[in-house]
Design a protein around this motif. Structure first.
Motif, PDB file in Angstrom:
ATOM      1  N   VAL A 118      -2.236   8.831  -1.363  1.00 53.70           N
ATOM      2  CA  VAL A 118      -1.491   7.746  -2.018  1.00 53.70           C
ATOM      3  C   VAL A 118      -1.978   7.582  -3.461  1.00 53.70           C
ATOM      4  CG1 VAL A 118      -0.984   5.268  -1.952  1.00 53.70           C
ATOM      5  CG2 VAL A 118      -1.023   6.597   0.174  1.00 53.70           C
ATOM      6  N   ASP A 119      -3.302   7.641  -3.645  1.00 56.80           N
ATOM      7  CA  ASP A 119      -3.838   7.561  -5.008  1.00 56.80           C
ATOM      8  C   ASP A 119      -3.333   8.710  -5.876  1.00 56.80           C
ATOM      9  OD1 ASP A 119      -5.284   5.198  -4.805  1.00 56.80           O
ATOM     10  OD2 ASP A 119      -7.045   6.217  -3.990  1.00 56.80           O
ATOM     11  N   PHE A 120      -3.103   9.838  -5.253  1.00 61.19           N
ATOM     12  CA  PHE A 120      -2.639  10.986  -6.041  1.00 61.19           C
ATOM     13  C   PHE A 120      -1.259  10.708  -6.651  1.00 61.19           C
ATOM     14  CE2 PHE A 120      -1.255  15.607  -6.328  1.00 61.19           C
ATOM     15  CZ  PHE A 120      -2.063  15.864  -7.422  1.00 61.19           C
ATOM     16  N   THR A 121      -0.409   9.957  -5.938  1.00 64.15           N
ATOM     17  CA  THR A 121       0.923   9.646  -6.492  1.00 64.15           C
ATOM     18  C   THR A 121       0.809   8.778  -7.746  1.00 64.15           C
ATOM     19  OG1 THR A 121       1.296   7.634  -5.166  1.00 64.15           O
ATOM     20  CG2 THR A 121       1.978   9.736  -4.189  1.00 64.15           C
ATOM     21  N   ALA A 122      -0.319   8.075  -7.887  1.00 61.23           N
ATOM     22  CA  ALA A 122      -0.518   7.202  -9.050  1.00 61.23           C
ATOM     23  C   ALA A 122      -0.885   7.978 -10.311  1.00 61.23           C
ATOM     24  CB  ALA A 122      -1.598   6.173  -8.743  1.00 61.23           C
ATOM     25  N   THR A 123      -1.005   9.294 -10.199  1.00 63.93           N
ATOM     26  CA  THR A 123      -1.297  10.055 -11.419  1.00 63.93           C
ATOM     27  C   THR A 123      -0.056  10.175 -12.300  1.00 63.93           C
ATOM     28  OG1 THR A 123      -0.945  12.199 -10.313  1.00 63.93           O
ATOM     29  CG2 THR A 123      -3.216  11.357 -10.399  1.00 63.93           C
ATOM     30  N   LEU A 124       1.095   9.730 -11.791  1.00 57.47           N
ATOM     31  CA  LEU A 124       2.223   9.462 -12.689  1.00 57.47           C
ATOM     32  C   LEU A 124       2.335   7.940 -12.759  1.00 57.47           C
ATOM     33  CD1 LEU A 124       4.488  10.683 -14.445  1.00 57.47           C
ATOM     34  CD2 LEU A 124       6.021  10.388 -12.508  1.00 57.47           C
ATOM     35  N   GLY A 125       1.984   7.396 -13.918  1.00 53.30           N
ATOM     36  CA  GLY A 125       1.921   5.938 -14.067  1.00 53.30           C
ATOM     37  C   GLY A 125       3.285   5.346 -14.369  1.00 53.30           C
ATOM     38  N   LYS A 126       3.436   4.063 -14.096  1.00 51.43           N
ATOM     39  CA  LYS A 126       4.644   3.290 -14.443  1.00 51.43           C
ATOM     40  C   LYS A 126       5.936   4.030 -14.109  1.00 51.43           C
ATOM     41  CE  LYS A 126       2.435  -0.039 -17.021  1.00 51.43           C
ATOM     42  NZ  LYS A 126       2.207  -1.306 -16.347  1.00 51.43           N
ATOM     43  N   ASP A 172       6.090  -4.898 -13.247  1.00 55.65           N
ATOM     44  CA  ASP A 172       5.504  -4.088 -14.295  1.00 55.65           C
ATOM     45  C   ASP A 172       4.611  -2.981 -13.727  1.00 55.65           C
ATOM     46  OD1 ASP A 172       5.055  -3.491 -16.953  1.00 55.65           O
ATOM     47  OD2 ASP A 172       3.150  -4.576 -16.956  1.00 55.65           O
ATOM     48  N   CYS A 173       4.699  -2.725 -12.443  1.00 57.68           N
ATOM     49  CA  CYS A 173       3.751  -1.832 -11.779  1.00 57.68           C
ATOM     50  C   CYS A 173       4.495  -1.073 -10.685  1.00 57.68           C
ATOM     51  CB  CYS A 173       2.627  -2.684 -11.175  1.00 57.68           C
ATOM     52  SG  CYS A 173       1.390  -1.747 -10.262  1.00 57.68           S
ATOM     53  N   SER A 174       4.144   0.172 -10.480  1.00 57.02           N
ATOM     54  CA  SER A 174       4.823   0.936  -9.421  1.00 57.02           C
ATOM     55  C   SER A 174       3.807   1.607  -8.500  1.00 57.02           C
ATOM     56  CB  SER A 174       5.751   1.974 -10.052  1.00 57.02           C
ATOM     57  OG  SER A 174       5.009   2.846 -10.882  1.00 57.02           O
ATOM     58  N   LEU A 175       2.585   1.077  -8.477  1.00 52.27           N
ATOM     59  CA  LEU A 175       1.546   1.688  -7.650  1.00 52.27           C
ATOM     60  C   LEU A 175       1.829   1.492  -6.162  1.00 52.27           C
ATOM     61  CD1 LEU A 175      -1.713   0.660  -9.560  1.00 52.27           C
ATOM     62  CD2 LEU A 175      -0.644   2.923  -9.463  1.00 52.27           C
ATOM     63  N   LEU A 176       1.561   2.536  -5.406  1.00 49.08           N
ATOM     64  CA  LEU A 176       1.683   2.443  -3.951  1.00 49.08           C
ATOM     65  C   LEU A 176       0.310   2.138  -3.350  1.00 49.08           C
ATOM     66  CD1 LEU A 176       3.875   5.580  -3.091  1.00 49.08           C
ATOM     67  CD2 LEU A 176       4.630   3.267  -3.686  1.00 49.08           C
ATOM     68  N   PHE A 177       0.315   1.482  -2.202  1.00 52.29           N
ATOM     69  CA  PHE A 177      -0.928   1.253  -1.482  1.00 52.29           C
ATOM     70  C   PHE A 177      -0.617   1.170   0.003  1.00 52.29           C
ATOM     71  CE2 PHE A 177       0.770  -2.866  -2.736  1.00 52.29           C
ATOM     72  CZ  PHE A 177       0.763  -3.573  -1.541  1.00 52.29           C
ATOM     73  N   VAL A 178      -1.654   1.349   0.804  1.00 53.34           N
ATOM     74  CA  VAL A 178      -1.521   1.197   2.250  1.00 53.34           C
ATOM     75  C   VAL A 178      -2.060  -0.185   2.600  1.00 53.34           C
ATOM     76  CG1 VAL A 178      -2.099   2.125   4.509  1.00 53.34           C
ATOM     77  CG2 VAL A 178      -1.869   3.672   2.550  1.00 53.34           C
ATOM     78  N   ASP A 179      -1.207  -0.995   3.166  1.00 48.67           N
ATOM     79  CA  ASP A 179      -1.604  -2.354   3.540  1.00 48.67           C
ATOM     80  C   ASP A 179      -2.284  -2.308   4.903  1.00 48.67           C
ATOM     81  OD1 ASP A 179      -1.922  -4.978   4.127  1.00 48.67           O
ATOM     82  OD2 ASP A 179       0.204  -5.508   4.048  1.00 48.67           O
TER      83      ASP A 179
END
Ligand SMILES: [Zn+2]
Length: 175
Positions: A14-22, A140-147
């Motif tokens: 999931v953190d890896f998908t955040a390497t493309l920001g916004k 203003d944010c598109s980060l994914l996370f596991v709840d």
């Protein structure tokens, strides 16, 4: 320029998908160069040392990343499953025992690390938290996370950033 990575996802895939920001706003690439991807692997803790990354590996890493993002957000196309399976089915070196009977992670190269990410994603998508993959509620944010919270009502990627901002604006609205 050296960009900072974010680690709010709770899972390496999931953190890896955040390497493309916004993504939903003005996308910016956090791993524009091979060195950036090497640094991401190192900072992720998946490996002790930054691996060598070729431009070809970086290209396939981005292909995997985008497939993961679509799978996590329910927007996958048929090819995405194939991309993940291609990486996950590679052989990986196993863990090692030190002379003191400690656990030593196997040395992984960049392609091994992509396989590790693909396997992590499969575990997540087929595990108890498969329906707990969320996008931050901030506009203003598109980060994914596991709840992984018990009530399962987490809305923000982080209480220090988006959560704190949302709280602030609620206070302001009350004023
Ligand atoms: Zn956020």
């Amino acid at each position: 320029m050296r960009t900072e990575f974010t680690w709010v996802g709770g899972r390496s895939s999931v953190d890896f998908t955040a390497t493309l920001g916004k993504r939903e706003q003005t996308p910016f690439e956090r791993i524009p160069e091979t060195d950036d991807l090497a640094r991401w692997f190192e900072e992720s803790g998946l490996t002790k040392e930054a691996p060598a990354v070729t431009p070809a590996v970086r290209g396939t890493a981005i292909e995997l990343r985008e497939a993961l993002y679509r799978l996590f957000t329910g927007t996958a196309v048929t090819a995405d499953v194939g991309v993940v399976n291609r990486w996950s089915s590679r052989r990986l070196p196993g863990p090692r025992l030190t002379p003191e009977l400690g656990l030593e992670p196997a040395p992984l190269d960049a392609t091994d690390l992509l396989s590790t990410l693909a396997r992590d994603a499969i575990e997540l998508l087929t595990g108890p938290y498969a329906d707990r993959i969320r996008a931050c509620a901030s506009d203003d944010c598109s980060l994914l996370f596991v709840d992984t919270s018990r009530p399962g009502r987490r809305r923000w990627c982080s209480m220090n950033t988006c959560g704190a901002r949302a709280k602030m604006s609620t206070y302001r609205a009350v004023d």
